[in-house]
Design a protein around this motif. Structure first.
Motif, PDB file in Angstrom:
ATOM      1  N   LEU A  23       0.828  -1.204   0.000  1.00  6.49           N
ATOM      2  CA  LEU A  23       0.000   0.000   0.000  1.00  6.49           C
ATOM      3  C   LEU A  23       0.865   1.258   0.000  1.00  6.49           C
ATOM      4  O   LEU A  23       0.578   2.228  -0.712  1.00  6.49           O
ATOM      5  CB  LEU A  23      -0.931  -0.007   1.217  1.00  6.49           C
ATOM      6  N   TRP A  24       1.943   1.244   0.784  1.00  6.64           N
ATOM      7  CA  TRP A  24       2.861   2.388   0.830  1.00  6.64           C
ATOM      8  C   TRP A  24       3.518   2.611  -0.531  1.00  6.64           C
ATOM      9  O   TRP A  24       3.567   3.736  -1.025  1.00  6.64           O
ATOM     10  CB  TRP A  24       3.912   2.146   1.910  1.00  6.64           C
ATOM     11  N   GLN A  25       4.007   1.539  -1.150  1.00  2.00           N
ATOM     12  CA  GLN A  25       4.662   1.659  -2.443  1.00  2.00           C
ATOM     13  C   GLN A  25       3.694   2.151  -3.520  1.00  2.00           C
ATOM     14  O   GLN A  25       4.056   2.984  -4.354  1.00  2.00           O
ATOM     15  CB  GLN A  25       5.262   0.313  -2.850  1.00  2.00           C
ATOM     16  N   HIS A  26       2.474   1.656  -3.493  1.00  2.69           N
ATOM     17  CA  HIS A  26       1.498   2.083  -4.487  1.00  2.69           C
ATOM     18  C   HIS A  26       1.171   3.564  -4.315  1.00  2.69           C
ATOM     19  O   HIS A  26       1.143   4.325  -5.291  1.00  2.69           O
ATOM     20  CB  HIS A  26       0.220   1.252  -4.378  1.00  2.69           C
ATOM     21  N   THR A  27       0.933   3.990  -3.071  1.00  2.16           N
ATOM     22  CA  THR A  27       0.617   5.391  -2.802  1.00  2.16           C
ATOM     23  C   THR A  27       1.774   6.298  -3.198  1.00  2.16           C
ATOM     24  O   THR A  27       1.573   7.356  -3.809  1.00  2.16           O
ATOM     25  CB  THR A  27       0.288   5.578  -1.308  1.00  2.16           C
ATOM     26  N   LEU A  34       4.356   7.831 -11.356  1.00  4.51           N
ATOM     27  CA  LEU A  34       5.246   6.812 -11.897  1.00  4.51           C
ATOM     28  C   LEU A  34       4.470   5.570 -12.310  1.00  4.51           C
ATOM     29  O   LEU A  34       3.400   5.277 -11.774  1.00  4.51           O
ATOM     30  CB  LEU A  34       6.312   6.431 -10.862  1.00  4.51           C
ATOM     31  N   LYS A  35       5.041   4.828 -13.256  1.00  2.62           N
ATOM     32  CA  LYS A  35       4.450   3.577 -13.702  1.00  2.62           C
ATOM     33  C   LYS A  35       5.509   2.477 -13.663  1.00  2.62           C
ATOM     34  O   LYS A  35       6.703   2.755 -13.623  1.00  2.62           O
ATOM     35  CB  LYS A  35       3.891   3.711 -15.128  1.00  2.62           C
ATOM     36  N   GLY A  36       5.031   1.239 -13.696  1.00  7.87           N
ATOM     37  CA  GLY A  36       5.958   0.122 -13.672  1.00  7.87           C
ATOM     38  C   GLY A  36       5.406  -1.023 -12.858  1.00  7.87           C
ATOM     39  O   GLY A  36       4.191  -1.108 -12.614  1.00  7.87           O
ATOM     40  N   ARG A  37       6.300  -1.906 -12.423  1.00  3.02           N
ATOM     41  CA  ARG A  37       5.882  -3.107 -11.695  1.00  3.02           C
ATOM     42  C   ARG A  37       6.649  -3.223 -10.385  1.00  3.02           C
ATOM     43  O   ARG A  37       7.882  -3.130 -10.367  1.00  3.02           O
ATOM     44  CB  ARG A  37       6.134  -4.357 -12.543  1.00  3.02           C
ATOM     45  N   VAL A  38       5.919  -3.463  -9.322  1.00  7.81           N
ATOM     46  CA  VAL A  38       6.518  -3.684  -8.005  1.00  7.81           C
ATOM     47  C   VAL A  38       5.934  -4.962  -7.429  1.00  7.81           C
ATOM     48  O   VAL A  38       4.711  -5.125  -7.386  1.00  7.81           O
ATOM     49  CB  VAL A  38       6.250  -2.513  -7.038  1.00  7.81           C
ATOM     50  N   THR A  48      10.619  -2.399 -10.868  1.00  4.76           N
ATOM     51  CA  THR A  48      11.059  -1.682 -12.064  1.00  4.76           C
ATOM     52  C   THR A  48      10.080  -0.540 -12.260  1.00  4.76           C
ATOM     53  O   THR A  48       8.900  -0.762 -12.529  1.00  4.76           O
ATOM     54  CB  THR A  48      11.054  -2.590 -13.317  1.00  4.76           C
ATOM     55  N   ILE A  49      10.566   0.686 -12.110  1.00  6.27           N
ATOM     56  CA  ILE A  49       9.706   1.868 -12.082  1.00  6.27           C
ATOM     57  C   ILE A  49      10.260   2.934 -13.033  1.00  6.27           C
ATOM     58  O   ILE A  49      11.473   3.139 -13.109  1.00  6.27           O
ATOM     59  CB  ILE A  49       9.621   2.444 -10.653  1.00  6.27           C
ATOM     60  N   GLY A  50       9.358   3.623 -13.748  1.00  6.02           N
ATOM     61  CA  GLY A  50       9.803   4.648 -14.666  1.00  6.02           C
ATOM     62  C   GLY A  50       8.984   5.917 -14.599  1.00  6.02           C
ATOM     63  O   GLY A  50       7.824   5.902 -14.194  1.00  6.02           O
ATOM     64  N   GLY A  51       9.613   7.025 -15.008  1.00  2.68           N
ATOM     65  CA  GLY A  51       8.946   8.320 -15.046  1.00  2.68           C
ATOM     66  C   GLY A  51       9.970   9.420 -15.221  1.00  2.68           C
ATOM     67  O   GLY A  51      11.123   9.163 -15.574  1.00  2.68           O
ATOM     68  N   ASP A  52       9.569  10.658 -14.965  1.00  7.56           N
ATOM     69  CA  ASP A  52      10.500  11.772 -15.070  1.00  7.56           C
ATOM     70  C   ASP A  52      11.587  11.646 -14.009  1.00  7.56           C
ATOM     71  O   ASP A  52      11.328  11.219 -12.871  1.00  7.56           O
ATOM     72  CB  ASP A  52       9.768  13.092 -14.894  1.00  7.56           C
ATOM     73  N   ILE A  53      12.807  12.027 -14.361  1.00  5.98           N
ATOM     74  CA  ILE A  53      13.959  11.811 -13.488  1.00  5.98           C
ATOM     75  C   ILE A  53      13.757  12.408 -12.092  1.00  5.98           C
ATOM     76  O   ILE A  53      14.132  11.791 -11.090  1.00  5.98           O
ATOM     77  CB  ILE A  53      15.252  12.365 -14.132  1.00  5.98           C
ATOM     78  N   TYR A  59      11.104   9.094  -5.580  1.00  7.15           N
ATOM     79  CA  TYR A  59      10.680   7.722  -5.250  1.00  7.15           C
ATOM     80  C   TYR A  59      11.834   6.939  -4.624  1.00  7.15           C
ATOM     81  O   TYR A  59      11.654   6.249  -3.606  1.00  7.15           O
ATOM     82  CB  TYR A  59      10.178   7.018  -6.508  1.00  7.15           C
ATOM     83  N   VAL A  60      13.017   7.042  -5.218  1.00  5.80           N
ATOM     84  CA  VAL A  60      14.180   6.311  -4.704  1.00  5.80           C
ATOM     85  C   VAL A  60      14.535   6.781  -3.294  1.00  5.80           C
ATOM     86  O   VAL A  60      14.791   5.961  -2.401  1.00  5.80           O
ATOM     87  CB  VAL A  60      15.378   6.468  -5.653  1.00  5.80           C
ATOM     88  N   ARG A  61      14.545   8.089  -3.080  1.00  7.56           N
ATOM     89  CA  ARG A  61      14.877   8.613  -1.746  1.00  7.56           C
ATOM     90  C   ARG A  61      13.875   8.123  -0.708  1.00  7.56           C
ATOM     91  O   ARG A  61      14.252   7.709   0.393  1.00  7.56           O
ATOM     92  CB  ARG A  61      14.907  10.146  -1.769  1.00  7.56           C
ATOM     93  N   ALA A  62      12.587   8.166  -1.061  1.00  8.50           N
ATOM     94  CA  ALA A  62      11.555   7.727  -0.110  1.00  8.50           C
ATOM     95  C   ALA A  62      11.661   6.233   0.169  1.00  8.50           C
ATOM     96  O   ALA A  62      11.512   5.789   1.316  1.00  8.50           O
ATOM     97  CB  ALA A  62      10.171   8.074  -0.657  1.00  8.50           C
ATOM     98  N   THR A  63      11.922   5.445  -0.858  1.00 11.66           N
ATOM     99  CA  THR A  63      12.036   3.999  -0.682  1.00 11.66           C
ATOM    100  C   THR A  63      13.236   3.658   0.192  1.00 11.66           C
ATOM    101  O   THR A  63      13.150   2.814   1.081  1.00 11.66           O
ATOM    102  CB  THR A  63      12.156   3.305  -2.058  1.00 11.66           C
ATOM    103  N   ARG A  64      14.352   4.337  -0.033  1.00 19.08           N
ATOM    104  CA  ARG A  64      15.547   4.069   0.776  1.00 19.08           C
ATOM    105  C   ARG A  64      15.423   4.598   2.202  1.00 19.08           C
ATOM    106  O   ARG A  64      16.204   4.209   3.073  1.00 19.08           O
ATOM    107  CB  ARG A  64      16.768   4.701   0.100  1.00 19.08           C
ATOM    108  N   SER A  65      14.459   5.464   2.453  1.00 19.85           N
ATOM    109  CA  SER A  65      14.267   5.969   3.814  1.00 19.85           C
ATOM    110  C   SER A  65      13.685   4.897   4.729  1.00 19.85           C
ATOM    111  O   SER A  65      13.733   5.019   5.954  1.00 19.85           O
ATOM    112  CB  SER A  65      13.357   7.201   3.803  1.00 19.85           C
ATOM    113  N   TYR A  66      13.118   3.863   4.128  1.00 18.32           N
ATOM    114  CA  TYR A  66      12.599   2.722   4.884  1.00 18.32           C
ATOM    115  C   TYR A  66      13.779   1.819   5.236  1.00 18.32           C
ATOM    116  O   TYR A  66      14.486   1.347   4.340  1.00 18.32           O
ATOM    117  CB  TYR A  66      11.563   1.991   4.038  1.00 18.32           C
TER     118      TYR A  66
END
Length: 303
Positions: A23-27, A34-38, A48-53, A59-66
């Motif tokens: 739920l967190w990743q989807h939100t 962003l679009k892709g598959r998690v 694998t996620i894509g979108g504007d840099i 997204y990467v910063r938020a994911t690594r904060s976990y």
């Protein structure tokens, strides 16, 4: 102007509540457009996620904060824009579906009992020291190897990841059990599991290419042991590691070298097969070889 980027990463780590992570990743991804598959499981995440840099960086910063994901090895590549049709975030029993969840033990340190990780430079050192004794073992589906693989690699006869168990238990690779075997795949995740399964079945000296083909290509481009293109699961379909990459795939209609896959025109099939741009424009052989052998016409007059 938007700069499309795609990130690929995985983390094997125990997750107490995969549904909450989903739920967190989807939100998070949805809020950034962003679009892709998690895929999330009790054993971690594969994405694998894509979108504007700029949005992908958020997204990467938020994911690594976990905390469990803070050491995620993020692999970046250039996108084309709208590389994925939608955002899909799912919980599954396995991050990679080998059908052997009972054989895999995951701790905060990752998968237990897998092959030794080799970074690209260490792989070359092993090849310098052991030469032809070293065997490359492709951990992807066989179709992906049609357009690119490591030189002289063994490519198991697999249509899906589940096929690997029957392959390595068939006896056809028993002569490799005493040799140094280097498993490899796109980003490394499949080999985390495959190397365990191989060791459990008597393969004595098993390695896995750290970071997969992606990291190897970033390091050596077209100057190493990789030949051809890398199959990817987005709109790009394939990527090359620099100019001058020679295609090892061949068009089913004219035999010219090509890395381009198309879908079979038979709606009951839709199997992917290789067809060059010229033959695609002229609508030559719109059906895969299996459908042609079954009696569907190989040629259709271009409209």
């Amino acid at each position: 102007m938007a700069t499309p980027k795609i990130v690929l990463f995985y983390v094997f780590t125990p997750l107490a509540d995969p549904e909450a992570v989903k739920l967190w990743q989807h939100t998070l991804a949805e809020s950034l457009g962003l679009k892709g598959r998690v895929i999330v499981s009790k054993d971690g995440i594969n994405a694998t996620i894509g979108g504007d840099i700029f949005d992908v960086k958020k997204y990467v910063r938020a994911t690594r904060s976990y905390e469990p994901f803070k050491k995620a090895d993020i692999k970046w590549s250039n996108g084309e824009g709208d590389d994925f049709p939608r955002l899909s975030v799912k919980v599954r029993p396995e991050l990679v579906t080998f059908g052997t969840d009972d054989e895999i033990t995951v701790t905060e340190a990752g998968v237990e009992g897998g092959g030794e990780h080799l970074k690209p430079g260490a792989l070359h050192k092993l090849l310098d020291e052991r030469g032809d004794e070293v065997v490359f073992f492709d951990g992807r589906n066989a179709m992906e190897a049609q357009i690119g693989k490591f030189r002289d690699a063994i490519v198991p006869e697999t249509d899906t990841t589940r096929d690997f168990i029957d392959e390595i238990e068939s006896g056809k690779y028993d002569d490799l059990k005493g040799k140094p075997v280097v498993t490899y795949c796109t980003g490394g995740i499949r080999c985390e599991v495959l190397s365990v399964l191989m060791k459990n079945r008597g393969f004595e000296e098993v390695y896995q290419l750290d970071g997969g083909i992606v990291r190897y290509g970033e390091t050596f481009g077209n100057t190493g042991y990789w030949d051809g293109s890398l199959y990817v699961f987005d709109k790009r379909m394939h990527v090359e590691f620099g100019d001058g990459a020679e295609s090892i795939g061949h068009c089913v209609a004219c035999e010219k070298p090509t890395p381009n896959f198309v879908n079979c025109a038979n709606l009951d099939c839709r199997q992917q097969y290789l067809r060059c741009e010229d033959c695609t424009e002229k609508n030559r052989q719109p059906y895969c070889s299996d459908c042609v052998q079954a009696g569907i016409p190989a040629e259709v007059t271009a409209g």
